[in-house]
Design an enzyme around this catalytic site. Structure first.
Site, PDB file in Angstrom:
ATOM      1  N   ASP A   9       0.969  -1.156   0.048  1.00  0.00           N
ATOM      2  CA  ASP A   9      -0.146  -0.135  -0.052  1.00  0.00           C
ATOM      3  C   ASP A   9       0.929   1.234  -0.151  1.00  0.00           C
ATOM      4  O   ASP A   9       2.063   1.316   0.505  1.00  0.00           O
ATOM      5  CB  ASP A   9      -0.884   0.079   1.320  1.00  0.00           C
ATOM      6  CG  ASP A   9      -1.873   1.235   1.113  1.00  0.00           C
ATOM      7  OD1 ASP A   9      -2.561   1.593   0.375  1.00  0.00           O
ATOM      8  OD2 ASP A   9      -1.981   2.233   2.315  1.00  0.00           O
ATOM      9  N   SER A  10       0.284   2.454  -0.481  1.00  0.00           N
ATOM     10  CA  SER A  10       1.037   3.681  -0.187  1.00  0.00           C
ATOM     11  C   SER A  10       1.432   3.903   1.056  1.00  0.00           C
ATOM     12  O   SER A  10       2.436   4.526   1.368  1.00  0.00           O
ATOM     13  CB  SER A  10       0.152   4.604  -0.829  1.00  0.00           C
ATOM     14  OG  SER A  10      -0.944   4.773  -0.311  1.00  0.00           O
ATOM     15  N   CYS A  72      -4.282  -1.595  -2.379  1.00  0.00           N
ATOM     16  CA  CYS A  72      -4.511  -0.172  -2.609  1.00  0.00           C
ATOM     17  C   CYS A  72      -5.288  -0.088  -3.889  1.00  0.00           C
ATOM     18  O   CYS A  72      -4.893  -0.273  -4.878  1.00  0.00           O
ATOM     19  CB  CYS A  72      -2.973   0.579  -2.579  1.00  0.00           C
ATOM     20  SG  CYS A  72      -3.198   2.434  -3.077  1.00  0.00           S
ATOM     21  N   GLU A 157      -4.865   9.460   7.926  1.00  0.00           N
ATOM     22  CA  GLU A 157      -3.321   9.365   8.136  1.00  0.00           C
ATOM     23  C   GLU A 157      -2.796  10.635   9.074  1.00  0.00           C
ATOM     24  O   GLU A 157      -1.632  10.091   9.828  1.00  0.00           O
ATOM     25  CB  GLU A 157      -2.429   9.719   6.714  1.00  0.00           C
ATOM     26  CG  GLU A 157      -2.936   8.556   5.671  1.00  0.00           C
ATOM     27  CD  GLU A 157      -1.668   7.949   5.042  1.00  0.00           C
ATOM     28  OE1 GLU A 157      -0.670   8.219   5.339  1.00  0.00           O
ATOM     29  OE2 GLU A 157      -1.941   6.746   5.215  1.00  0.00           O
ATOM     30  N   CYS A 191     -11.461   2.373  -0.831  1.00  0.00           N
ATOM     31  CA  CYS A 191     -10.283   3.064  -0.409  1.00  0.00           C
ATOM     32  C   CYS A 191      -9.654   2.162   0.817  1.00  0.00           C
ATOM     33  O   CYS A 191     -10.671   2.113   1.595  1.00  0.00           O
ATOM     34  CB  CYS A 191     -10.211   4.301  -0.375  1.00  0.00           C
ATOM     35  SG  CYS A 191      -8.725   5.200   0.660  1.00  0.00           S
ATOM     36  N   HIS A 193      -7.992   2.730   3.214  1.00  0.00           N
ATOM     37  CA  HIS A 193      -8.070   3.564   4.643  1.00  0.00           C
ATOM     38  C   HIS A 193      -9.460   3.822   5.214  1.00  0.00           C
ATOM     39  O   HIS A 193      -9.684   4.093   6.326  1.00  0.00           O
ATOM     40  CB  HIS A 193      -7.452   5.006   4.246  1.00  0.00           C
ATOM     41  CG  HIS A 193      -6.272   5.291   4.036  1.00  0.00           C
ATOM     42  ND1 HIS A 193      -5.348   4.481   3.089  1.00  0.00           N
ATOM     43  CD2 HIS A 193      -5.309   5.693   4.941  1.00  0.00           C
ATOM     44  CE1 HIS A 193      -4.084   4.794   3.261  1.00  0.00           C
ATOM     45  NE2 HIS A 193      -3.749   5.768   4.422  1.00  0.00           N
TER      46      HIS A 193
HETATM   47  N1  DGL Z   1      -4.951   3.284   0.549  1.00  0.00           N
HETATM   48  C1  DGL Z   1      -5.218   4.054  -0.692  1.00  0.00           C
HETATM   49  C2  DGL Z   1      -6.506   3.279  -1.512  1.00  0.00           C
HETATM   50  O1  DGL Z   1      -6.817   2.210  -1.266  1.00  0.00           O
HETATM   51  C3  DGL Z   1      -5.280   5.394  -0.794  1.00  0.00           C
HETATM   52  C4  DGL Z   1      -4.267   5.885  -0.050  1.00  0.00           C
HETATM   53  C5  DGL Z   1      -3.412   7.113  -0.805  1.00  0.00           C
HETATM   54  O2  DGL Z   1      -4.104   8.162  -1.494  1.00  0.00           O
HETATM   55  O3  DGL Z   1      -2.216   6.635  -1.113  1.00  0.00           O
HETATM   56  O4  DGL Z   1      -6.662   4.063  -2.543  1.00  0.00           O
END
Ligand code: DGL
Length: 272
Positions: A9-10, A72, A157, A191, A193
Site C-alpha cells: 500500500d502507499s 491499494c 493518516e 479505499c 483507509h
Molecule cells: N489506500 C489507498 C487506496 O486504497 C489510498 C491512499 C492514498 O491516497 O495513497 O486507494
C-alpha cells in the site's frame, strides 16, 4: 529462504486488507510494504502512481515474493494493468501481481437489491473509472454512482478520523453522493483507509444502506486464487511469519500501523 506473499500500500491502508488475509490464510509468510515517504498516492498522476508502484513491486521481487497484492485501490486503478501487461513479462514473467478492484467488482452484485451501488474512493480511483468498467463487465444491470473523497485519507493518516472535525467532511461527501442517487442501497469503501471511518459514515447514512469494506472480499478471492493456481501456491513458503517495512520512519509507522492492523506492529525501514 522464505518466499512470502507481498502486500503493498502507499501507506497504512493496506493493513486493513492484510488483517483479513492473515486471519484467513495464517499459514503463509508475508511481507508488508508501506511507501509512506511518498504517500498519499490518491491525487497523483497515472505515470507517477505507475512509477512508484512498479518500484515497490520490484522491491518485493528482490525480497523473494513470487506474488504481490496491491492492497491499494489507487495503485490497482492506475498501475496494475500496465504492470501486468507490460512490465511483468519483461522483469519477472513467472511472478504475479494482483489488485483489489476486480475481486470486489466480481461480488458486489451479491450485495445490492436496488442495483444502485455507491463507490467512495480517492480522486485517482474515481477518475480512472475502474469500478464502473469492472462492475459493468460482471453486472451490466447495476448503476454505479461514484464520489471522490479527497479529504478522507489525510484525516485518517493524521489520526483525525475519530475527531469532531472529521464529521464535516464525512457528511459533505455522503450528502453529495446520496443527494444525486437516493436509490443506492450498497456503499463500497473503495479505499483501504476508509474502514477506519466506518462509525462516522454509518452515522450519516440511512440505516437500510449497507457499507461494504474490501478486506474479507480480497482475502476470499486470494484463497480461491491460490487453490486455482498451484504453480504459484507451490512457490510460497509457509512458516506463518510477517515482516513489515516502510520507506519512512519505522517508529512512526508502528504507532499508526497498530490502529489499522488491529495488533502491535514492529516495522523496519527500507529503501527501494
Ligand atoms: N489506500 C489507498 C487506496 O486504497 C489510498 C491512499 C492514498 O491516497 O495513497 O486507494
Amino acid at each position: 529462504m522464505t518466499r512470502p506473499i507481498g502486500i503493498f500500500d502507499s501507506g497504512y491502508g493496506g493493513l486493513t486488507v492484510f488483517r483479513s488475509i492473515a486471519e484467513q490464510l495464517p499459514q503463509y509468510d508475508y511481507l508488508y510494504l508501506g511507501d509512506n515517504s511518498r504517500a498519499p498516492y490518491g491525487n497523483r498522476s497515472f505515470d507517477t502512481v505507475h512509477e512508484y508502484t512498479l518500484e515497490c513491486v520490484e522491491w518485493f521481487f528482490r525480497m523473494g515474493c513470487p506474488l504481490v497484492i496491491l492492497a491499494c485501490n489507487t495503485a490497482s486503478a492506475k498501475a496494475l494493468r500496465t504492470i501486468q501487461q507490460k512490465d511483468l513479462p519483461q522483469i519477472a514473467p513467472k511472478n504475479r501481481v494482483l489488485g483489489v478492484i476486480r475481486p470486489t467488482a466480481e461480488v458486489i452484485g451479491n450485495y445490492t437489491k436496488t442495483r444502485h451501488v455507491g463507490i467512495l474512493g480517492t480522486r485517482g480511483t474515481i477518475l480512472s473509472n475502474s469500478y464502473c468498467i469492472e462492475i459493468g463487465h460482471f453486472y451490466p444491470d447495476i448503476a454505479v454512482h461514484q464520489q471522490m473523497c479527497p479529504m478522507w485519507v489525510p484525516l485518517v493518516e493524521n489520526g483525525e478520523h475519530t475527531s469532531d472535525g472529521a464529521d464535516y467532511f464525512v457528511k459533505k461527501y455522503l450528502d453529495e453522493l446520496m443527494g444525486g442517487a437516493p436509490d443506492i442501497d450498497t456503499l463500497l469503501l473503495a479505499c483501504t483507509h476508509y474502514p477506519l471511518l466506518t462509525d462516522k459514515i454509518r452515522k450519516y447514512l440511512p440505516e437500510h444502506i449497507q457499507i461494504v469494506a474490501q478486506g474479507d472480499i480480497v482475502a476470499n478471492s486470494l484463497a480461491e486464487y491460490l487453490t486455482r493456481h498451484p504453480e504459484i501456491d507451490g512457490r510460497l513458503t509457509r512458516n506463518g511469519t510477517t515482516r513489515y517495512f516502510t520507506t519512512d520512519d519505522a517508529a512512526e509507522f508502528d504507532m499508526y500501523a497498530t490502529m489499522f492492523r488491529g495488533e502491535a506492529v514492529r516495522s523496519e525501514h527500507t529503501t527501494l
